[in-house]
Write a protein that holds these residues in place. Sequence first.
Motif, PDB file in Angstrom:
ATOM      1  N   SER A   1       0.943  -1.287   0.117  1.00  0.00           N
ATOM      2  CA  SER A   1      -0.046  -0.026   0.214  1.00  0.00           C
ATOM      3  C   SER A   1       0.776   1.260   0.000  1.00  0.00           C
ATOM      4  N   GLY A   2       2.226   1.277   0.177  1.00  0.00           N
ATOM      5  CA  GLY A   2       3.078   2.320   0.203  1.00  0.00           C
ATOM      6  C   GLY A   2       3.125   2.653   1.905  1.00  0.00           C
ATOM      7  N   GLU A   3       2.357   2.044   2.885  1.00  0.00           N
ATOM      8  CA  GLU A   3       2.674   2.457   4.328  1.00  0.00           C
ATOM      9  C   GLU A   3       3.938   1.666   4.831  1.00  0.00           C
TER      10      GLU A   3
ATOM     11  N   ALA B   1      -0.519 -25.782   2.374  1.00  0.00           N
ATOM     12  CA  ALA B   1       0.384 -24.808   2.742  1.00  0.00           C
ATOM     13  C   ALA B   1       0.610 -23.520   1.853  1.00  0.00           C
ATOM     14  N   VAL B   2       0.413 -23.970   0.381  1.00  0.00           N
ATOM     15  CA  VAL B   2       0.374 -22.973  -0.644  1.00  0.00           C
ATOM     16  C   VAL B   2      -0.895 -22.174  -0.571  1.00  0.00           C
ATOM     17  N   GLN B   3      -1.856 -22.719  -0.081  1.00  0.00           N
ATOM     18  CA  GLN B   3      -3.230 -22.015  -0.138  1.00  0.00           C
ATOM     19  C   GLN B   3      -2.963 -20.860   1.088  1.00  0.00           C
ATOM     20  N   VAL B   4      -2.358 -21.364   2.129  1.00  0.00           N
ATOM     21  CA  VAL B   4      -2.281 -20.304   3.259  1.00  0.00           C
ATOM     22  C   VAL B   4      -1.332 -19.151   2.778  1.00  0.00           C
ATOM     23  N   MET B   5      -0.158 -19.624   2.137  1.00  0.00           N
ATOM     24  CA  MET B   5       0.627 -18.594   1.467  1.00  0.00           C
ATOM     25  C   MET B   5      -0.237 -17.398   0.769  1.00  0.00           C
ATOM     26  N   LYS B   6      -0.969 -18.040  -0.321  1.00  0.00           N
ATOM     27  CA  LYS B   6      -1.771 -17.292  -1.241  1.00  0.00           C
ATOM     28  C   LYS B   6      -2.937 -16.473  -0.603  1.00  0.00           C
ATOM     29  N   SER B   7      -3.229 -16.930   0.731  1.00  0.00           N
ATOM     30  CA  SER B   7      -4.237 -16.055   1.356  1.00  0.00           C
ATOM     31  C   SER B   7      -3.434 -14.915   2.236  1.00  0.00           C
ATOM     32  N   ILE B   8      -2.276 -15.327   2.546  1.00  0.00           N
ATOM     33  CA  ILE B   8      -1.456 -14.037   3.176  1.00  0.00           C
ATOM     34  C   ILE B   8      -1.097 -12.929   1.925  1.00  0.00           C
ATOM     35  N   LYS B   9      -0.710 -13.329   0.931  1.00  0.00           N
ATOM     36  CA  LYS B   9      -0.267 -12.757  -0.261  1.00  0.00           C
ATOM     37  C   LYS B   9      -1.679 -11.978  -0.419  1.00  0.00           C
TER      38      LYS B   9
ATOM     39  N   LEU C   1       7.565 -12.934   8.513  1.00  0.00           N
ATOM     40  CA  LEU C   1       6.791 -12.973   7.622  1.00  0.00           C
ATOM     41  C   LEU C   1       7.303 -12.455   6.362  1.00  0.00           C
ATOM     42  N   PHE C   2       8.190 -11.755   6.556  1.00  0.00           N
ATOM     43  CA  PHE C   2       8.893 -10.907   5.280  1.00  0.00           C
ATOM     44  C   PHE C   2      10.039 -11.509   5.223  1.00  0.00           C
ATOM     45  N   ILE C   3      10.837 -12.009   6.285  1.00  0.00           N
ATOM     46  CA  ILE C   3      12.226 -12.649   5.749  1.00  0.00           C
ATOM     47  C   ILE C   3      11.906 -13.826   4.869  1.00  0.00           C
ATOM     48  N   GLY C   4      12.394 -14.192   3.899  1.00  0.00           N
ATOM     49  CA  GLY C   4      12.497 -15.110   3.120  1.00  0.00           C
ATOM     50  C   GLY C   4      11.250 -15.068   1.876  1.00  0.00           C
ATOM     51  N   ALA C   5      10.515 -13.674   1.976  1.00  0.00           N
ATOM     52  CA  ALA C   5       9.314 -13.601   1.292  1.00  0.00           C
ATOM     53  C   ALA C   5       9.642 -13.460   0.027  1.00  0.00           C
ATOM     54  N   GLU C   6      11.162 -12.775  -0.402  1.00  0.00           N
ATOM     55  CA  GLU C   6      11.597 -12.406  -1.856  1.00  0.00           C
ATOM     56  C   GLU C   6      10.775 -11.115  -2.399  1.00  0.00           C
ATOM     57  N   GLY C   7      10.542 -10.192  -1.443  1.00  0.00           N
ATOM     58  CA  GLY C   7       9.947  -8.926  -1.851  1.00  0.00           C
ATOM     59  C   GLY C   7       8.507  -9.372  -2.347  1.00  0.00           C
ATOM     60  N   SER C   8       7.792 -10.279  -2.161  1.00  0.00           N
ATOM     61  CA  SER C   8       6.639 -10.639  -2.706  1.00  0.00           C
ATOM     62  C   SER C   8       5.513  -9.858  -1.962  1.00  0.00           C
ATOM     63  N   LEU C   9       5.881  -9.739  -0.460  1.00  0.00           N
ATOM     64  CA  LEU C   9       4.811  -9.194   0.520  1.00  0.00           C
ATOM     65  C   LEU C   9       5.196  -7.551   0.947  1.00  0.00           C
ATOM     66  N   GLY C  10       6.271  -7.067   0.368  1.00  0.00           N
ATOM     67  CA  GLY C  10       6.554  -5.909   0.809  1.00  0.00           C
ATOM     68  C   GLY C  10       8.036  -5.684   0.616  1.00  0.00           C
ATOM     69  N   ILE C  11       8.869  -4.588   0.702  1.00  0.00           N
ATOM     70  CA  ILE C  11      10.169  -4.143   0.686  1.00  0.00           C
ATOM     71  C   ILE C  11      10.838  -3.912   1.856  1.00  0.00           C
TER      72      ILE C  11
ATOM     73  N   ALA D   1      -4.052 -10.959   1.129  1.00  0.00           N
ATOM     74  CA  ALA D   1      -4.316 -10.182   2.110  1.00  0.00           C
ATOM     75  C   ALA D   1      -3.514  -8.880   2.171  1.00  0.00           C
ATOM     76  N   LEU D   2      -2.244  -8.972   1.995  1.00  0.00           N
ATOM     77  CA  LEU D   2      -1.263  -7.930   2.081  1.00  0.00           C
ATOM     78  C   LEU D   2      -1.094  -7.020   0.774  1.00  0.00           C
ATOM     79  N   ASP D   3      -1.378  -7.882  -0.508  1.00  0.00           N
ATOM     80  CA  ASP D   3      -1.120  -7.663  -1.792  1.00  0.00           C
ATOM     81  C   ASP D   3      -2.244  -7.846  -2.697  1.00  0.00           C
ATOM     82  N   PRO D   4      -3.414  -7.381  -2.609  1.00  0.00           N
ATOM     83  CA  PRO D   4      -4.520  -7.836  -3.358  1.00  0.00           C
ATOM     84  C   PRO D   4      -4.379  -7.599  -4.817  1.00  0.00           C
TER      85      PRO D   4
END
Length: 475
Positions: A177-179, A450-458, A199-209, A460-463
């Motif tokens: 969101s830029g927040e 497990a992948v579905q849980v990851m997709k749900s997190i993605k 959550l962000f460590i290991g996410a390879e920039g897919s959830l935030g920078i 929620a944060l990056d719709p």
Amino acid sequence: MSLSDSAFISALQKIVGAEQVITHPSDLEPYLIDWRKRYKGQALAALRPANTLEVSEIVKLCSANQIAIVPQGGNTGMCGGATPNPTGRQVVISLQRMNQVRSVDIANQTMTVEAGCILKNVQEAAAAANRYFPLSLGSEGSCTIGGNLSTNAGGTAVLRYGNTRELCLGLEVVLPSGEILNSLRGLRKDNTGYDLRDLFIGAEGSLGIITAAVIKIFPTPVAQWTALVAVPHAQGAVELLNLFQSGASAQLTGFEMMSDESLALLKHYYPPLASPLDGPNAYEVLVEISDYESEEHAMQLMETILEKALESGCATDAAIASSLSQAQKFWDMREHIPLAQADDGQNIKHDVSLPISAIPNFIETCNTLLRREYPGVRVINYGHLGDGNLHYNIAGASSKETGEFFTKYSKEIQALVYKEVEKYNGSISAEHGVGQQKVDYLVGHRGDIAVQVMKSIKQALDPHSLMNPGKVLAS
């Protein structure tokens, strides 16, 4: 209403300055291709923000215009995680200008560093404060802390100090969101809700920078002793590891294994780094002990354990480094194997982890299968045996053949190796991340739930899936 491309570029220039918005094709090229030259994409621009507020404003602008973002650090990744896709409808955000050490807290044993800090510079900043930052990689002269965190990099000291995740206490992250999420707390205990840091460590920039981090530093060891040890087989290497873990405990810092084919490749391309041990040996192991007591104590510990190893037969020869320069040569041997592979041509890389007890059987089984199906194949097997991480790489019979071999057999060999990894309850990615290379294997490896849980997190944060889409999870 979305801006036109020219208006979008103009808006970016107002945020970071015209000179930090790179659009000319020749200047843009280095940001579009990974260092292995396996992945290449296109982008509207590469952006070089100077601070977190600029990153935040860029992300807000991209969100409003539905332009996807690819964060990039030192661009040293192995799996294409920092490379844009071919559409040309993405921007690359390079964090390299954000390279300040914000603070050093000696009493708390922490440093706060920006994501664009080169790992080697972080090590040197810790040393200048008479402290030690243990993360060490072959690419440490160019990789960045942000990239290390985004892939949860491992390196050669995981055995004692853990992965990058274990070395980080807090993060500053720009959300999709830029927040700005500011959790730059140097706390070793903070039990207040979900652990957003991990959550962000290991996410390879897919959830935030990730823009900054609080990292742990340690007292500098009084002594470090390094030895190169020949072992007759992989089981011997595991037995040697057990001896050192029993005898040295937490003082065992590094335990790296190199196969005979790895050492032959090294000798061919870097003759000065040829092993000093008589060979060929099935495997040679690089062992490092760090000590906070004295040089004499460390040396005696190394000699005592090696004597037991030679008596038991799990080691057949050994050389203890007699100087810092010789110790560095031993480490250079290990770190130059990937460079020798690059000189040799394309190879099929696998960054896998297994229970240490399963490694000998995995190697024997996988080697046998590969050599039966692909006669003449070379298995360049080396890695961090102490934490179960192998770089199990496959090349053609010679450098002349290896490019064609890669093109023809890459996918089926990868499938074969990963199938064997699954049999031993291992992982298809130990420290290099998923990127775009392993996306198609993730469901089979982690399972649908497990992948579905990851997709749900993605979601929620990056719709709108604007943050490094197509990496880690399929778009």
